[in-house]
Each structure stands twice: as C-alpha cells, then as structure tokens.
Design an enzyme around this catalytic site. Sequence first.
Site, PDB file in Angstrom:
ATOM      1  N   LYS A  76       0.638  -1.377  -0.028  1.00  0.00           N
ATOM      2  CA  LYS A  76      -0.005  -0.136   0.160  1.00  0.00           C
ATOM      3  C   LYS A  76       0.834   1.197   0.108  1.00  0.00           C
ATOM      4  O   LYS A  76       1.347   1.507   0.833  1.00  0.00           O
ATOM      5  CB  LYS A  76      -0.929   0.020   1.124  1.00  0.00           C
ATOM      6  CG  LYS A  76      -2.213   0.888   0.884  1.00  0.00           C
ATOM      7  CD  LYS A  76      -2.441   1.871   1.863  1.00  0.00           C
ATOM      8  CE  LYS A  76      -1.824   3.122   2.344  1.00  0.00           C
ATOM      9  NZ  LYS A  76      -1.734   4.193   1.680  1.00  0.00           N
ATOM     10  N   CYS A  98      14.722  11.025   5.453  1.00  0.00           N
ATOM     11  CA  CYS A  98      14.520  10.156   6.915  1.00  0.00           C
ATOM     12  C   CYS A  98      15.901  10.601   7.376  1.00  0.00           C
ATOM     13  O   CYS A  98      15.985  10.929   8.694  1.00  0.00           O
ATOM     14  CB  CYS A  98      13.875   8.992   6.761  1.00  0.00           C
ATOM     15  SG  CYS A  98      14.920   7.903   5.763  1.00  0.00           S
ATOM     16  N   GLU A 108      10.536   1.364   9.848  1.00  0.00           N
ATOM     17  CA  GLU A 108      11.576   2.329   9.603  1.00  0.00           C
ATOM     18  C   GLU A 108      10.979   3.709   9.638  1.00  0.00           C
ATOM     19  O   GLU A 108      10.267   4.175   9.059  1.00  0.00           O
ATOM     20  CB  GLU A 108      12.239   2.028   8.243  1.00  0.00           C
ATOM     21  CG  GLU A 108      13.190   1.084   8.172  1.00  0.00           C
ATOM     22  CD  GLU A 108      13.538   0.619   6.596  1.00  0.00           C
ATOM     23  OE1 GLU A 108      13.394   1.277   5.753  1.00  0.00           O
ATOM     24  OE2 GLU A 108      14.130  -0.507   6.441  1.00  0.00           O
ATOM     25  N   GLU A 121      11.134  16.014  14.492  1.00  0.00           N
ATOM     26  CA  GLU A 121      11.424  15.878  13.037  1.00  0.00           C
ATOM     27  C   GLU A 121      10.680  16.781  12.257  1.00  0.00           C
ATOM     28  O   GLU A 121       9.297  16.939  12.266  1.00  0.00           O
ATOM     29  CB  GLU A 121      11.133  14.616  12.477  1.00  0.00           C
ATOM     30  CG  GLU A 121      11.610  14.359  10.962  1.00  0.00           C
ATOM     31  CD  GLU A 121      11.163  13.066  10.397  1.00  0.00           C
ATOM     32  OE1 GLU A 121       9.888  12.588  10.730  1.00  0.00           O
ATOM     33  OE2 GLU A 121      11.751  12.357   9.831  1.00  0.00           O
TER      34      GLU A 121
HETATM   35  P1  NAD Z   1       2.848   8.581   7.621  1.00  0.00           P
HETATM   36  O1  NAD Z   1       3.332   7.843   8.549  1.00  0.00           O
HETATM   37  O2  NAD Z   1       2.006   9.752   7.412  1.00  0.00           O
HETATM   38  O3  NAD Z   1       2.416   7.504   6.249  1.00  0.00           O
HETATM   39  C1  NAD Z   1       3.192   6.474   6.028  1.00  0.00           C
HETATM   40  C2  NAD Z   1       2.215   5.405   5.241  1.00  0.00           C
HETATM   41  O4  NAD Z   1       1.406   4.847   6.149  1.00  0.00           O
HETATM   42  C3  NAD Z   1       1.229   5.902   4.099  1.00  0.00           C
HETATM   43  O5  NAD Z   1       1.161   5.003   3.046  1.00  0.00           O
HETATM   44  C4  NAD Z   1      -0.056   6.181   4.952  1.00  0.00           C
HETATM   45  O6  NAD Z   1      -1.227   5.998   4.049  1.00  0.00           O
HETATM   46  C5  NAD Z   1      -0.148   4.940   5.832  1.00  0.00           C
HETATM   47  N1  NAD Z   1      -1.078   5.079   6.958  1.00  0.00           N
HETATM   48  C6  NAD Z   1      -1.327   6.134   7.555  1.00  0.00           C
HETATM   49  N2  NAD Z   1      -2.187   5.678   8.677  1.00  0.00           N
HETATM   50  C7  NAD Z   1      -2.207   4.558   8.737  1.00  0.00           C
HETATM   51  C8  NAD Z   1      -3.065   3.500   9.556  1.00  0.00           C
HETATM   52  N3  NAD Z   1      -3.657   3.955  10.488  1.00  0.00           N
HETATM   53  N4  NAD Z   1      -2.916   2.340   9.304  1.00  0.00           N
HETATM   54  C9  NAD Z   1      -2.034   1.912   8.397  1.00  0.00           C
HETATM   55  N5  NAD Z   1      -1.499   2.747   7.439  1.00  0.00           N
HETATM   56  C10 NAD Z   1      -1.466   4.019   7.625  1.00  0.00           C
HETATM   57  O7  NAD Z   1       4.259   9.146   6.718  1.00  0.00           O
HETATM   58  P2  NAD Z   1       4.469   9.770   5.582  1.00  0.00           P
HETATM   59  O8  NAD Z   1       4.227  11.275   5.939  1.00  0.00           O
HETATM   60  O9  NAD Z   1       4.036   9.132   4.360  1.00  0.00           O
HETATM   61  O10 NAD Z   1       6.387   9.956   5.340  1.00  0.00           O
HETATM   62  C11 NAD Z   1       6.955  10.786   5.963  1.00  0.00           C
HETATM   63  C12 NAD Z   1       7.696   9.972   7.373  1.00  0.00           C
HETATM   64  O11 NAD Z   1       8.226   8.540   7.045  1.00  0.00           O
HETATM   65  C13 NAD Z   1       8.824  10.697   7.928  1.00  0.00           C
HETATM   66  O12 NAD Z   1       8.661  10.605   9.358  1.00  0.00           O
HETATM   67  C14 NAD Z   1      10.068  10.033   7.459  1.00  0.00           C
HETATM   68  O13 NAD Z   1      11.121  10.170   8.179  1.00  0.00           O
HETATM   69  C15 NAD Z   1       9.586   8.703   7.530  1.00  0.00           C
HETATM   70  N6  NAD Z   1      10.554   7.817   6.321  1.00  0.00           N
HETATM   71  C16 NAD Z   1      11.335   7.295   7.253  1.00  0.00           C
HETATM   72  C17 NAD Z   1      12.348   6.342   6.691  1.00  0.00           C
HETATM   73  C18 NAD Z   1      13.185   5.222   7.131  1.00  0.00           C
HETATM   74  O14 NAD Z   1      13.812   4.506   6.328  1.00  0.00           O
HETATM   75  N7  NAD Z   1      13.576   5.260   8.205  1.00  0.00           N
HETATM   76  C19 NAD Z   1      12.240   6.458   5.124  1.00  0.00           C
HETATM   77  C20 NAD Z   1      11.435   7.379   4.379  1.00  0.00           C
HETATM   78  C21 NAD Z   1      10.452   8.276   5.364  1.00  0.00           C
END
Ligand code: NAD
Length: 489
Positions: free
Chosen positions: A184, A292, A259, A389
């Site tokens: 997803k 990230c 992650e 962050e």
């Molecule tokens: P997010 O947590 O808002 O969303 C990530 C994913 O989770 C999306 O696909 C979203 O639709 C889904 N999601 C949201 N609510 C959900 C729920 N209740 N149940 C299941 N899925 C759900 O994150 P974002 O804004 O898309 O991405 C940014 C974040 O990701 C930042 O904190 C960044 O640091 C982190 N990130 C981490 C890494 C790493 O490797 N550590 C890499 C890239 C991004």
Amino acid sequence: MTESSARFEVEGVSISPDHYINGVRVASAVSFEDRSPLDWSRVLGHMARGNAETADAALSAADAAFPAWATLSCEARGEYLHRLAVLIDERVEEIARIECLDMAMLEESLKLRVIPRGARNFRAYADLAIAYQARTWSSNNTDNRVLRMPAGPAVIITPWNAPFMLSTWKCAPALAAGNTVILKPAEWSPLTASILADLIDEAGFPPGVFNIVQGIGEEIGAPLVADARARRVSFTGSPETGRLIAKAAAQNLSPFTAELGGKSPLIVFADADIDAAAKKAAGQYDDAGQVCLAGTRLLVESSVRDTFLDKFLAYTKAHVLGDSRSSDTTVSPLIHMDHLARVDAFVQRAKTNGDRVMIGGRIWREEGLWYEPTLIEPVSNESEIVQNEVFGPVLTLQTFDSEEEAITLANSTAYGLAGMCYTSDAARAERVGFAVRAGTVWVNCFLIRDLTAPFGGTGISGIGREGGDFALDFHSDLKTLQILQDSVT
Ligand code: NAD
C-alpha cells in the site's frame, strides 16, 4: 469492486488508477485526487480509494497464492524478481518522469540513482536468497539444520518520499523469502506504484503473489495491518503511524518492522576537513530536506564554528530552488500544500520560542510549494525545532566544546536513525561511531549504502532491521530440524 481497464495519461505515460489484486485491475467506487507539487493546480489523476473490502480481497488473494509461491525454489522465485528488474531498467526514464511530477524529487537524481536502485533491490534479493545457506551442525547425536520457512502474506506500507525505491526495497526481500505481498503506497505519491503493478503483470508473477492497493492510510492501511492473515507487517513512515500499526500487528502477534523518522546529528570536529563537512551539511537541503536520514542537527566544535558557517552559507547560497525537472535545480518544492504549512508552522513556533532564524524561514514563492533553506540557532537543546522531525529544508546549528559534549548532544533526542561525524582522527571516528545512538553512523560520508548491511533505527526511529539477510530473516519463520543420527537411511 469491479474489474477495470481504465487508464489515464500523464506526459505520455499510461497509468491505471486502480488496484492490482490477484493479477487483475480492480476499481473502487470512490477515488482520491493526486496533485503535482511542481504545479499545485495540476491534477495528475484520480486514484482508486480502497477500503476494508479491498483489503479483504487483497489478503484473500495473497493468502491463496502463498502455498505455491512458498514451495517454489529460491532460484525459481529469483527468476521472477530478475525479470521484474529488467523491466524496471527498461522503463527508468518514464518512472523517473512520473515520480518527479508526483513527488517533486529531482528528475536527474531519480533517473541516475533512485529508480535504478529499485531494479537493484530485486536483483540483490533474488541473489541473496540463493546465497543464504542454512546453518547445519551436529550435537547430542543429532544432525541439526536451520530452515528458513516462508511466513505468509506480508503487508507493506510505504511513505510518500522516494516511493518507488522504498517500496521495492521492502517488497523484494518479502518475495525472495517466499512470502506473498500486498503493497500500500502513500496517497500523496501513488503513481509509480501503479506502474510497478503493470511491470509485475508483464513479468508474469502468478496471480495473488504481488498485489498493490491504493488509498488513504486509515481506510485501507488500517484494515490490512489489523487482519490476522497478515503474517508480516513492514512499515516505513512516521513514528505516529508506526505506533498505530504496531498496536494492530500486536493484536495478531504478527511480526512487525518499522523504519521511522529521524533527527540525525551531523557532528563536525575542529580536526575535520571543514570544507567537505560544510558542503555535506548544505547538501542536507537536497530533496527539500524530505529525507528521513538527513543530518538536520548541525553540531559544530566551537573553535571552528565561524569558519564552518562561512563555508556552509556559501554552499547554501549556491542552491537553486526551482522545477525538479531542470538539471540546474537543487532544491525541489515540498510534496504537498499541507506539508508546506506544517514545515512553516514549525519555523513560526521556533521564532515564538525565541530560536534565532539565521537564514530562510519563509515560503519561497506564494504560488509554489518551495520553502527557503533555513538554518536556526536554538535557544536551548530542548527547543521543539531541535527535538522533533520537521521533514523539510530546516536545519539547526549548535556548538560543543568537547567530544563528550558532542556525543551528549547527538544522543539527546528520542530518535536514533543515523549520525554523521566529520573528523580526521581515526580513534575519534571509532569512539564517536560507537557512542552515537543510531542505526547507521557515517564518518566523513553520507548516504552510502551497501544493500547487504542492516538498516533501521533505534528509539522512535524504528524497530527491527531490514537490508541483507536481516530482511530475509524478518520475512521467514526460522525452524530447527533435528534428526537423530543413524535413525534414518
Ligand atoms: P505517514 O506515517 O503519514 O504515512 C506512511 C504510510 O502509512 C502511508 O502509506 C499512509 O497511507 C499509511 N498510513 C497512515 N495511517 C495509517 C494507519 N492507521 N494504518 C495503516 N497505514 C496507515 O508518513 P509519511 O508522511 O508518508 O512519510 C514521512 C515519514 O516517513 C517521516 O517521518 C520520515 O522520516 C519517514 N520515513 C522514514 C524512512 C526510514 O527508512 N526510516 C524512510 C522514508 C520516510
């Protein structure tokens, strides 16, 4: 849900708005709008908005396909992964063009580095799964063997930044280990996952082995991760969502890896190559800081602060904000209007808190989604701008007077994704490398990745490790098989 052949075109690339479940495209009754951060008035398409019914269909397909996929040899599974890698390589330019429009990462970097890495992820895991040898040994008159058993359907949820590369990084080990997959992608950058579904189809994967569903996290992600058929849950995203998903996975005791976000320190010692450190520090504004791993907390030894700052400001001034399709651009717009508002709100709160904005601190152009590269000197280490962050082009600058103080500052947030250290002293590199609390520490470099090395975070930056055998272990149920010696012929 009905089978669908709907397509729309974006700059000559045909894209399906629909889910890919059990080897066919299926539509939802409702859709969500996908806009381009390069031009916020431009709607790129309307994507299928999945729900609990979609999640159920995808899980049923992945569950039904699992036994046959799991019993294939690693070599046979690897052939599918290699075929997919070839198809990705053939379409790098198109995928890069679409991802650039969809999330505004620099097109050149997507073309040269990020999308080809998607193909490498599949190749690397096809080969790693074959190379991974089961451990065998004898003890207590028995022959012991560790078997790596495929676990079942894996639900993989990914964020909007670098979506193609990150999704392939997580799906490849699951498939190579013998699990079926439901991916997803994030709703803010859904397009290249849909292209991936076309390539999965073209590669001839058996129906149900690799499914992709579209939609909003709460509406389709939540039912996917709450379902007992999801035998692995692999997530990349924010710590807030990570907590929700961890809770859901815990209900079914489904192994979970995450992650998550970062607030990584970039430490500059007086003995370092200050120019190289300043250049790399200014490079943290690349991709508008939506990385990230970015070293967003600059920690600089007091004695070289001014020299470092002069060089850092010169490199920062050389940044070009602009259209991500232009090779001159170095700082892209942010992903979404809401994210722009979020980043600006962080900076405005910092000002109210008394933190000093040294450069930037503003939306660059009212009609766009760019934010000026921003450097903030906080009033204290407790300031929100140091502790949380931002995920935008916002860095903080702090100084230290000893190695001990540098390490204390480096380890003073709840995060622990990465750390960077600039020094010319080998013993110090070792000491700091050991002492900084993080999943990865880079000394005099940044973002260099060996796909066989473990990757992940400590603290609120994540749980578990992916990369190399670590990801194959996560996606497997390890079994010990013990046979009494001389009892069978
Ligand atoms: P997010 O947590 O808002 O969303 C990530 C994913 O989770 C999306 O696909 C979203 O639709 C889904 N999601 C949201 N609510 C959900 C729920 N209740 N149940 C299941 N899925 C759900 O994150 P974002 O804004 O898309 O991405 C940014 C974040 O990701 C930042 O904190 C960044 O640091 C982190 N990130 C981490 C890494 C790493 O490797 N550590 C890499 C890239 C991004």
